[in-house]
Design a protein around this motif. Structure first.
Motif, mmCIF file in Angstrom:
data_model
loop_
_atom_site.group_PDB
_atom_site.id
_atom_site.type_symbol
_atom_site.label_atom_id
_atom_site.label_comp_id
_atom_site.label_asym_id
_atom_site.label_seq_id
_atom_site.Cartn_x
_atom_site.Cartn_y
_atom_site.Cartn_z
ATOM 1 N N THR A 4 0.853 -1.187 0.000
ATOM 2 C CA THR A 4 0.000 0.000 0.000
ATOM 3 C C THR A 4 0.887 1.234 0.000
ATOM 4 O O THR A 4 2.095 1.147 0.205
ATOM 5 N N ASN A 31 1.000 5.090 5.342
ATOM 6 C CA ASN A 31 -0.138 5.444 6.193
ATOM 7 C C ASN A 31 -1.476 5.136 5.526
ATOM 8 O O ASN A 31 -2.311 6.023 5.338
ATOM 9 N N SER A 73 -5.285 3.857 4.652
ATOM 10 C CA SER A 73 -6.584 3.755 5.322
ATOM 11 C C SER A 73 -7.027 2.293 5.268
ATOM 12 O O SER A 73 -6.433 1.464 4.563
ATOM 13 N N ALA A 74 -8.093 1.978 5.978
ATOM 14 C CA ALA A 74 -8.649 0.627 5.926
ATOM 15 C C ALA A 74 -9.072 0.270 4.497
ATOM 16 O O ALA A 74 -8.886 -0.866 4.043
ATOM 17 N N ASP A 132 -7.654 1.411 1.737
ATOM 18 C CA ASP A 132 -6.418 1.164 0.975
ATOM 19 C C ASP A 132 -5.915 -0.256 1.211
ATOM 20 O O ASP A 132 -5.470 -0.934 0.276
#
Length: 129
Positions: free
Chosen positions: A64, A67, A69-70, A72
């Motif tokens: 990914t 940082n 996100s859920a 991603d």
């Protein structure tokens, strides 16, 4: 060289988007130095070979962006599953006449580089030597 061929095969044919290809891991070099990039890393392992057939291993890692996100992380996992299905259906490329799945989608793996996540596949590539 087999890992390079597989990486190009995935990037051009699998339908996953937004990934930068990487032949090795170097956090100070592009694409790992750019935390906005998703990365497809392929690492080859030598395998058995005779005068007719080479059996090389290849680890495929999809990372990914930094940082994530859920959403991603879920997209990365879905992309890894797309790659798995693609390699089962499109098992011929270059001198490769067979791709065998050794290990299905694994992960998520946690990366120390600004919290990237990764999913992986292990394959064996059969090719003419």
């Amino acid at each position: 060289m087999t890992a390079d061929t597989i990486r190009q095969h995935i990037l051009t044919g699998s339908g996953i988007t937004g990934y930068s290809g990487a032949p090795y891991r170097d956090d100070a070099a592009f694409p790992f130095s750019d935390l906005t990039k998703k990365i497809l890393l392929t690492m080859g392992d030598g395998g058995q070979a005779d005068q007719y057939v080479s059996q090389d291993g290849c680890k495929i890692l999809l990372f990914t962006k930094g940082n994530p996100s859920a959403a991603d992380i879920k997209q990365c996992r879905d992309d890894c599953e797309t790659v798995r299905q693609f390699l089962i259906a499109e098992y011929k490329t270059g001198s490769a006449f067979g791709i065998q799945l050794i290990a299905g989608v694994g992960g998520p793996y946690f990366d120390s580089q600004n919290n990237r996540k990764a999913y992986s596949l292990d394959i064996r590539i059969l090719s003419n030597t």
